[in-house]
Design a protein around this motif. Structure first.
Motif, PDB file in Angstrom:
ATOM      1  N   HIS A  99       1.571   3.998  -6.782  1.00  0.00           N
ATOM      2  CA  HIS A  99       2.547   3.508  -7.894  1.00  0.00           C
ATOM      3  C   HIS A  99       3.420   2.561  -7.080  1.00  0.00           C
ATOM      4  CE1 HIS A  99       5.174   2.383 -11.150  1.00  0.00           C
ATOM      5  NE2 HIS A  99       5.950   2.806 -10.764  1.00  0.00           N
ATOM      6  N   LYS A 100       3.364   1.308  -7.130  1.00  0.00           N
ATOM      7  CA  LYS A 100       4.522   0.542  -6.684  1.00  0.00           C
ATOM      8  C   LYS A 100       5.273  -0.100  -7.788  1.00  0.00           C
ATOM      9  CE  LYS A 100       2.164  -1.489  -2.379  1.00  0.00           C
ATOM     10  NZ  LYS A 100       3.267  -0.784  -1.525  1.00  0.00           N
ATOM     11  N   SER A 101       6.785   0.216  -7.553  1.00  0.00           N
ATOM     12  CA  SER A 101       7.467  -0.406  -8.581  1.00  0.00           C
ATOM     13  C   SER A 101       8.027  -1.587  -8.165  1.00  0.00           C
ATOM     14  CB  SER A 101       8.681   0.707  -8.830  1.00  0.00           C
ATOM     15  OG  SER A 101       9.366   0.852  -7.695  1.00  0.00           O
ATOM     16  N   TYR A 102       7.682  -2.230  -7.392  1.00  0.00           N
ATOM     17  CA  TYR A 102       7.995  -3.664  -6.784  1.00  0.00           C
ATOM     18  C   TYR A 102       6.856  -4.212  -6.212  1.00  0.00           C
ATOM     19  CZ  TYR A 102       7.458  -1.228  -2.367  1.00  0.00           C
ATOM     20  OH  TYR A 102       6.840  -0.587  -1.182  1.00  0.00           O
ATOM     21  N   TYR A 103       7.175  -5.710  -6.100  1.00  0.00           N
ATOM     22  CA  TYR A 103       6.117  -6.621  -5.459  1.00  0.00           C
ATOM     23  C   TYR A 103       6.000  -6.498  -4.053  1.00  0.00           C
ATOM     24  CZ  TYR A 103       3.613 -10.493  -3.816  1.00  0.00           C
ATOM     25  OH  TYR A 103       2.705 -11.304  -3.168  1.00  0.00           O
ATOM     26  N   ASP A 104       4.985  -6.280  -3.407  1.00  0.00           N
ATOM     27  CA  ASP A 104       4.779  -5.876  -1.800  1.00  0.00           C
ATOM     28  C   ASP A 104       4.077  -6.875  -1.306  1.00  0.00           C
ATOM     29  OD1 ASP A 104       4.883  -4.979   0.755  1.00  0.00           O
ATOM     30  OD2 ASP A 104       4.024  -3.051   0.248  1.00  0.00           O
ATOM     31  N   LYS A 105       4.472  -8.182  -0.734  1.00  0.00           N
ATOM     32  CA  LYS A 105       3.923  -9.189  -0.102  1.00  0.00           C
ATOM     33  C   LYS A 105       2.937  -8.606   1.052  1.00  0.00           C
ATOM     34  CE  LYS A 105       7.639 -11.336   2.248  1.00  0.00           C
ATOM     35  NZ  LYS A 105       8.202 -12.478   2.344  1.00  0.00           N
ATOM     36  N   PHE A 106       3.313  -7.613   1.448  1.00  0.00           N
ATOM     37  CA  PHE A 106       2.638  -7.011   2.972  1.00  0.00           C
ATOM     38  C   PHE A 106       1.694  -5.891   2.505  1.00  0.00           C
ATOM     39  CE2 PHE A 106       6.775  -8.828   4.658  1.00  0.00           C
ATOM     40  CZ  PHE A 106       5.970 -10.104   5.105  1.00  0.00           C
ATOM     41  N   VAL A 107       1.244  -5.892   1.557  1.00  0.00           N
ATOM     42  CA  VAL A 107       0.461  -4.623   0.983  1.00  0.00           C
ATOM     43  C   VAL A 107      -0.911  -4.900   1.774  1.00  0.00           C
ATOM     44  CG1 VAL A 107      -0.707  -5.695  -1.025  1.00  0.00           C
ATOM     45  CG2 VAL A 107      -0.474  -3.358  -0.855  1.00  0.00           C
ATOM     46  N   HIS A 108      -1.272  -5.920   2.109  1.00  0.00           N
ATOM     47  CA  HIS A 108      -2.672  -6.028   2.753  1.00  0.00           C
ATOM     48  C   HIS A 108      -2.375  -5.595   4.389  1.00  0.00           C
ATOM     49  CE1 HIS A 108      -3.040  -9.054  -0.351  1.00  0.00           C
ATOM     50  NE2 HIS A 108      -4.349  -8.675  -0.274  1.00  0.00           N
ATOM     51  N   LEU A 109      -1.264  -5.655   4.965  1.00  0.00           N
ATOM     52  CA  LEU A 109      -0.981  -4.947   6.135  1.00  0.00           C
ATOM     53  C   LEU A 109      -0.779  -3.437   6.058  1.00  0.00           C
ATOM     54  CD1 LEU A 109      -0.097  -5.339   9.064  1.00  0.00           C
ATOM     55  CD2 LEU A 109       2.258  -5.274   8.317  1.00  0.00           C
ATOM     56  N   GLN A 110      -0.495  -3.116   4.867  1.00  0.00           N
ATOM     57  CA  GLN A 110      -0.496  -1.506   4.576  1.00  0.00           C
ATOM     58  C   GLN A 110      -1.986  -0.966   4.753  1.00  0.00           C
ATOM     59  OE1 GLN A 110       1.074  -0.100   0.872  1.00  0.00           O
ATOM     60  NE2 GLN A 110       0.437   1.663   0.903  1.00  0.00           N
ATOM     61  N   VAL A 111      -2.809  -1.601   3.897  1.00  0.00           N
ATOM     62  CA  VAL A 111      -4.320  -1.370   3.708  1.00  0.00           C
ATOM     63  C   VAL A 111      -4.934  -1.504   5.264  1.00  0.00           C
ATOM     64  CG1 VAL A 111      -6.661  -2.009   2.762  1.00  0.00           C
ATOM     65  CG2 VAL A 111      -4.208  -1.979   1.102  1.00  0.00           C
ATOM     66  N   LEU A 112      -4.551  -2.611   6.134  1.00  0.00           N
ATOM     67  CA  LEU A 112      -5.185  -2.773   7.155  1.00  0.00           C
ATOM     68  C   LEU A 112      -4.722  -1.584   8.170  1.00  0.00           C
ATOM     69  CD1 LEU A 112      -6.540  -4.554   9.432  1.00  0.00           C
ATOM     70  CD2 LEU A 112      -4.402  -5.450   9.925  1.00  0.00           C
ATOM     71  N   GLU A 113      -3.585  -1.052   7.981  1.00  0.00           N
ATOM     72  CA  GLU A 113      -3.188   0.229   8.931  1.00  0.00           C
ATOM     73  C   GLU A 113      -3.872   1.635   8.517  1.00  0.00           C
ATOM     74  OE1 GLU A 113       1.034   0.160   7.700  1.00  0.00           O
ATOM     75  OE2 GLU A 113       1.417  -0.877   9.723  1.00  0.00           O
ATOM     76  N   TYR A 114      -4.321   1.600   7.279  1.00  0.00           N
ATOM     77  CA  TYR A 114      -5.197   2.771   7.035  1.00  0.00           C
ATOM     78  C   TYR A 114      -6.738   2.651   7.436  1.00  0.00           C
ATOM     79  CZ  TYR A 114      -1.749   3.913   3.553  1.00  0.00           C
ATOM     80  OH  TYR A 114      -0.459   4.405   2.998  1.00  0.00           O
ATOM     81  N   MET A 115      -7.170   1.300   7.335  1.00  0.00           N
ATOM     82  CA  MET A 115      -8.463   1.030   7.947  1.00  0.00           C
ATOM     83  C   MET A 115      -8.431   1.490   9.487  1.00  0.00           C
ATOM     84  SD  MET A 115      -9.254  -2.490   5.950  1.00  0.00           S
ATOM     85  CE  MET A 115     -10.516  -2.929   6.791  1.00  0.00           C
TER      86      MET A 115
END
Length: 123
Positions: free
Chosen positions: A88-104
């Motif tokens: 749940h994100k209560s704010y816009y995260d323009k770097f969410v793709h970086l977060q997913v890349l870190e998980y990958m």
């Protein structure tokens, strides 16, 4: 929320519910069959779905995220992973793709670590 068995406070009830429901293969298959796009469903054999590792989330973020990694056979005969992240994100995260890349990257590093010989490619 309390645990009725021992009257202790349940920490992260959403995470416990998520894990309980989607650790069941039939529930996971149902979720993925419903949510994955048709072009992706054509590439995976959901009958081979197995839980690979249950979390890649940092401990300090576990209050906010839930995730499960599934291993699955692909129609071409190779293996792949399906990573499900509930957040749940209560704010816009323009770097969410970086977060997913870190998980990958964490998933691929675990895969390399688990295979004694260096793999030729990554799932």
């Amino acid at each position: 929320m309390t645990d009725e068995k021992n009257n202790s406070k349940v920490v992260n009830p959403h995470d416990k519910v998520f894990r309980e429901i989607y650790s069941n293969k039939e529930n996971a298959r149902s979720l993925l069959a419903d949510k994955l796009p048709d072009n992706v469903l054509k590439l995976v054999d959901l009958n081979t779905l197995e839980i690979s590792k249950d979390s890649f989330i940092e401990k300090e973020l576990a209050d906010y995220y839930s995730d499960i990694l599934y291993r699955v056979d692909l129609t071409g005969g190779s293996q792949g992973f399906i990573y499900v992240l509930f957040e749940h994100k209560s704010y816009y995260d323009k770097f969410v793709h970086l977060q997913v890349l870190e998980y990958m990257v964490k998933i691929w590093r675990l895969y390399i670590k688990q295979h004694k010989e260096s793999p030729d490619s990554l799932p």
